[in-house]
Each structure stands twice: as structure tokens, then as C-alpha cells.
Write a protein that holds these residues in place. Sequence first.
Motif, PDB file in Angstrom:
ATOM      1  N   HIS A   1       0.855  -1.187   0.000  1.00 54.03           N
ATOM      2  CA  HIS A   1       0.000   0.000   0.000  1.00 54.03           C
ATOM      3  C   HIS A   1       0.895   1.242   0.000  1.00 54.03           C
ATOM      4  CE1 HIS A   1       1.102  -0.031   4.188  1.00 54.03           C
ATOM      5  NE2 HIS A   1       0.517  -1.205   4.359  1.00 54.03           N
ATOM      6  N   TRP A   2       0.251   2.390  -0.163  1.00 54.91           N
ATOM      7  CA  TRP A   2       0.989   3.636  -0.332  1.00 54.91           C
ATOM      8  C   TRP A   2       1.955   3.892   0.819  1.00 54.91           C
ATOM      9  CZ3 TRP A   2       1.158   8.413   2.213  1.00 54.91           C
ATOM     10  CH2 TRP A   2       1.764   9.442   1.490  1.00 54.91           C
ATOM     11  N   GLU A   3       1.520   3.643   2.037  1.00 59.18           N
ATOM     12  CA  GLU A   3       2.375   3.947   3.177  1.00 59.18           C
ATOM     13  C   GLU A   3       3.637   3.093   3.223  1.00 59.18           C
ATOM     14  OE1 GLU A   3      -0.492   3.699   6.400  1.00 59.18           O
ATOM     15  OE2 GLU A   3      -0.170   5.858   6.625  1.00 59.18           O
ATOM     16  N   SER A   4       3.632   1.969   2.537  1.00 58.34           N
ATOM     17  CA  SER A   4       4.818   1.106   2.585  1.00 58.34           C
ATOM     18  C   SER A   4       5.964   1.673   1.758  1.00 58.34           C
ATOM     19  CB  SER A   4       4.463  -0.307   2.142  1.00 58.34           C
ATOM     20  OG  SER A   4       3.970  -0.321   0.827  1.00 58.34           O
ATOM     21  N   TRP A   5       5.704   2.592   0.835  1.00 58.80           N
ATOM     22  CA  TRP A   5       6.837   3.215   0.128  1.00 58.80           C
ATOM     23  C   TRP A   5       7.002   4.704   0.430  1.00 58.80           C
ATOM     24  CZ3 TRP A   5       2.839   1.331  -3.315  1.00 58.80           C
ATOM     25  CH2 TRP A   5       2.031   2.318  -3.886  1.00 58.80           C
ATOM     26  N   SER A   6       5.996   5.326   1.043  1.00 60.00           N
ATOM     27  CA  SER A   6       6.059   6.779   1.171  1.00 60.00           C
ATOM     28  C   SER A   6       7.023   7.244   2.251  1.00 60.00           C
ATOM     29  CB  SER A   6       4.679   7.338   1.467  1.00 60.00           C
ATOM     30  OG  SER A   6       4.236   6.862   2.714  1.00 60.00           O
ATOM     31  N   GLY A   7       7.284   6.390   3.254  1.00 64.03           N
ATOM     32  CA  GLY A   7       8.022   6.905   4.402  1.00 64.03           C
ATOM     33  C   GLY A   7       7.120   7.857   5.154  1.00 64.03           C
ATOM     34  N   SER A   8       7.673   8.560   6.105  1.00 61.43           N
ATOM     35  CA  SER A   8       6.880   9.521   6.865  1.00 61.43           C
ATOM     36  C   SER A   8       7.050  10.871   6.206  1.00 61.43           C
ATOM     37  CB  SER A   8       7.347   9.562   8.313  1.00 61.43           C
ATOM     38  OG  SER A   8       8.724   9.811   8.373  1.00 61.43           O
TER      39      SER A   8
END
Lengths: 203, 203
Positions: A76-83
Motif C-alpha cells: 500500500h501507499w504507506e509502505s513506500w512513502s516513508g513519513s
Amino acid sequence: MAQHNPNPLGPWKITVYDQENFQGKRLEFTSACQNVMECSIDNIRSLKVECGAWAGYEHSSFCGQQFVLERGEYPHWESWSGSNAYHIERMMSFRPICSAVRFCSRPNHKESKMMLFEKENFMGSQWEINDDYPSLQAMGWGNNEIGSMQVQGGAWVCYQFPGYRGYQYIMECDRHGGEYKHYREWGSHAQSFQVQSLRRIQQ
Amino acid sequence: MAQHNPNPLGPWKITVYDQENFQGKRLEFTSACQNVMECSIDNIRSLKVECGAWAGYEHSSFCGQQFVLERGEYPHWESWSGSNAYHIERMMSFRPICSAVRFCSRPNHKESKMMLFEKENFMGSQWEINDDYPSLQAMGWGNNEIGSMQVQGGAWVCYQFPGYRGYQYIMECDRHGGEYKHYREWGSHAQSFQVQSLRRIQQ
């Protein structure tokens, strides 16, 4: 470990999906994609990197927020976006990072080399690095900013915060002549000189 | 680089604030804090690590989500959380990571050592590591899971996703005898064996 790619199509392969958790429409790529909408998908919502290191971008034509994508699964998006400071769940283009060095035994790791400068335009005190730094301050850098950078070998990713968090800025020896004189050259999402960790990109 | 600590109070120092961007009530610590509410603040909303490596926790008494905190500045919750599956903007306790090795020149980096096992209870194929792995799969690990781990030296942080993203699991040679037999021993937030990147914690 010299050869990571069982696929005869080449050293790079990425599979993207238009739904989370590797569902929905599925497309495989072995080279850059400038605009996923031209491949009839509206957005990338999960992906698997099967070979090589890739740069993903928020907008088409390799613009906007940058995401370094190494081999593995991103459901999902959060798995590549970082914080990140802003959450736009969008990845519209991607490309191989050609200058990422091959992962190999330690004696060769000096292929990756970068000069850090305290001030913009390669001014102020400088520091040559060829290794990963989860906290630049712990390793001796004086503050939470880097003024400019000159990549002499390989590809690197810099982060706003310690421990490889926050905005990602991908720096390559074969782009801009390896020269990043001011944060305005780090990417349109860069709004300050703040860099607190950085590392090599290997594939 | 042998001495990073100009402060005579000891090798660890962290300053926490009850508002974002280093505003509001400010407290300094040189050792563990089991519950910030006992120090009359309701939550930590920004922090600066001035010395050493620390583990931050979502709940009091070192429970819940874990955050590795290395030297540098963290102006808001997202700067230390990484990309997580659930966003509870809370950090209620923290402690020094005593087994984190000193950062020093490369020849000594073998102080950090860990065995990875394919299956739980130290079963299946195994792999000894003493370096950082931004993508375990790129470096030769067969899948996106680790069954169990045995830390023989130093402290490590494991992540769900490649490139040091997602949930953080802190593993130490001096806790649990360095043995992490099942994901249930990684922390209460661990819900699967998924680990795709890991690295040493240095200070």
C-alpha cells in the motif's frame, strides 16, 4: 550474489497494481514509465520490485515527491512513502536508478562516493562519504542541514530526519553531472536544506 | 569520532517537548522514562536526541509501537514514526538502547552480529549478518519474512518494508538473551513475520 536477476529481460523488473495488496489490474515493466495513465491505470496502489532499484514519483514525467524502491513487496501507499509532511496517495511515474551500484562484498563498496558541503554552491566545510549514515549528527556532521552535494559514484538517497525517515531525495552520479548545488535542485518537494540521514542505493 | 558526548552527565541525553517544533514544556533526560505523565506532560510531540540511541514507545512502561531514535531533531510525530499501519500519535515512554555499538571505523563493525532463521524457534535455513540490509531480498534472502532471530552482538532494528519503512522492531543482545523465537516476541504491534529490511543501531 553477483547475479540477482533470474529474468532474461534485463536487470530491472517492477510489477504494479491499481489496487492495494497486489489486487486489481497488473502491469509488468522492465524500463521507465512516464505516465501510468497512458497504460490505462489511474494510480499505483501496490507494487513488487523484482529486480533492480527504482525511483517512483508522485506525478507523471518523474516530478513531485520521490520514493526509492528496492527489491521487495509494497502492499500500500504507506509502505513506500516513508513519513512525509504531506500525504498525497499517488504514484504516477517510475524509472530504474541506473547508477545504483551492485551489492557485492565489502571491499568494493567504495564505488559509492559523495562529497557533502556545509553551504550551497559547494562552499564551507566538506566531508567525503562512501557509507550509510542513519544519523549524520551522530557521525560527526555539525547540524541538521546539508548545503550542497556532489555525487562522484553511485546513487544515494537523503532523508529529512534521522533513521531514514521523511522526504526522500534521490541523488545520482549520472544526473545533473552529479551536482546538487542547492535544495531547489533536490526535487520540487524539497523546501529546506534539512537532511539528517543518507545512504547508498544498491541493487 | 571516539567520543560524541560533550556532556559530562553520561553517554545519553534526550530532550522532549509537549508541543510540536520544540515548543511548550521541555524536559531533559539522561536515563529511561517509564511514563511521561508522571513528569506532568500528557504526550511527547517533538524531541531532540543529543546523545546515544534511544527506543521510544507508544505506551507507558515500554509497550506498544517502537521507534528507534538516533541523534538528531524530530519536530513532529511523523518524523519518528516511519510509515505505519496505524497512526496513534503517542509516545509515552523511552529508554536508552544500551547495547547499541559505538560508531567507529569499519574494521570494528563486526561487533554487531545476528543470525536470521527462516522458521520460528531457530529452525530452517539460517544466515549470519553483521551489516545493514535495505532490501533483504536483493541481498539474497528468499522471501519477505524472517521466522526467528538470535542477536549475538549489538542492537538491531528490523522493518516490515524495504528501505527501512513500516513497523520498527528493536532487537538487542542484552534483552531476552538476544533470542526472538517468534514474531510475538518482537513487540505487541507485531502481527506477522514480515521483515524486509534491517540495520544495526549505532551511537
